[in-house]
Design a protein around this motif. Structure first.
Motif, PDB file in Angstrom:
ATOM      1  N   GLU A 102      -7.981  -5.803  -9.953  1.00 55.42           N
ATOM      2  CA  GLU A 102      -8.684  -4.550  -9.652  1.00 55.42           C
ATOM      3  C   GLU A 102      -8.336  -4.068  -8.249  1.00 55.42           C
ATOM      4  N   LEU A 103      -8.251  -4.987  -7.303  1.00 58.86           N
ATOM      5  CA  LEU A 103      -7.920  -4.638  -5.926  1.00 58.86           C
ATOM      6  C   LEU A 103      -6.521  -4.027  -5.837  1.00 58.86           C
ATOM      7  N   ARG A 104      -5.550  -4.600  -6.555  1.00 59.39           N
ATOM      8  CA  ARG A 104      -4.194  -4.040  -6.580  1.00 59.39           C
ATOM      9  C   ARG A 104      -4.197  -2.620  -7.143  1.00 59.39           C
ATOM     10  N   LYS A 105      -4.942  -2.408  -8.228  1.00 54.65           N
ATOM     11  CA  LYS A 105      -5.014  -1.073  -8.835  1.00 54.65           C
ATOM     12  C   LYS A 105      -5.643  -0.079  -7.870  1.00 54.65           C
ATOM     13  N   LEU A 106      -6.715  -0.481  -7.206  1.00 53.28           N
ATOM     14  CA  LEU A 106      -7.392   0.425  -6.273  1.00 53.28           C
ATOM     15  C   LEU A 106      -6.501   0.745  -5.076  1.00 53.28           C
TER      16      LEU A 106
ATOM     17  N   GLU B 195      -4.028   3.282  -6.176  1.00 55.06           N
ATOM     18  CA  GLU B 195      -4.688   4.577  -6.308  1.00 55.06           C
ATOM     19  C   GLU B 195      -4.910   5.218  -4.939  1.00 55.06           C
ATOM     20  N   VAL B 196      -5.301   4.438  -3.960  1.00 54.23           N
ATOM     21  CA  VAL B 196      -5.507   4.958  -2.603  1.00 54.23           C
ATOM     22  C   VAL B 196      -4.189   5.491  -2.043  1.00 54.23           C
ATOM     23  N   ARG B 197      -3.089   4.724  -2.256  1.00 52.40           N
ATOM     24  CA  ARG B 197      -1.775   5.194  -1.784  1.00 52.40           C
ATOM     25  C   ARG B 197      -1.419   6.538  -2.409  1.00 52.40           C
ATOM     26  N   GLU B 198      -1.619   6.651  -3.725  1.00 50.65           N
ATOM     27  CA  GLU B 198      -1.295   7.893  -4.427  1.00 50.65           C
ATOM     28  C   GLU B 198      -2.172   9.047  -3.938  1.00 50.65           C
ATOM     29  N   LEU B 199      -3.448   8.791  -3.716  1.00 49.53           N
ATOM     30  CA  LEU B 199      -4.346   9.844  -3.227  1.00 49.53           C
ATOM     31  C   LEU B 199      -3.972  10.283  -1.811  1.00 49.53           C
TER      32      LEU B 199
END
Length: 89
Positions: free
Chosen positions: A55-59, A62-66
């Motif tokens: 979950e941490l890797r996915k988040l 997502e933060v990088r993309e945002l």
């Protein structure tokens, strides 16, 4: 902590060593780590559960993309703001 330490085992470690031997696990330390992780996953021990690293890797992705999208939007808004400030012919 192992759920129930039987009287013949004075602590967790001798019990873990005995069970590891019976299960033919290469190392009692391996079984100890599995037991500790199961305790974390079960909520009886503090720590990071088995699902949390994924979950941490996915988040983080997502933060990088945002952040990337935010930089693009900032650049676009600056461009269009400059276009609006130019005098019309």
């Amino acid at each position: 902590m192992v759920a129930e330490v039987r009287p013949e085992y004075p602590s967790d470690w001798p019990a873990i060593k005995a069970v590891a031997g019976r299960l033919v696990i290469g190392s009692a330390e391996t079984l100890r780590k599995w037991v500790r992780q199961a305790e974390v996953d079960g909520g009886t021990r503090p720590g990071m559960s088995s699902e949390e690293p994924t979950e941490l890797r996915k988040l983080r992705a997502e933060v990088r993309e945002l952040r990337r999208a935010n930089e693009i939007l900032k650049a676009a808004s600056a461009f269009f703001a400059a276009e609006l400030d130019r005098p019309q012919r």
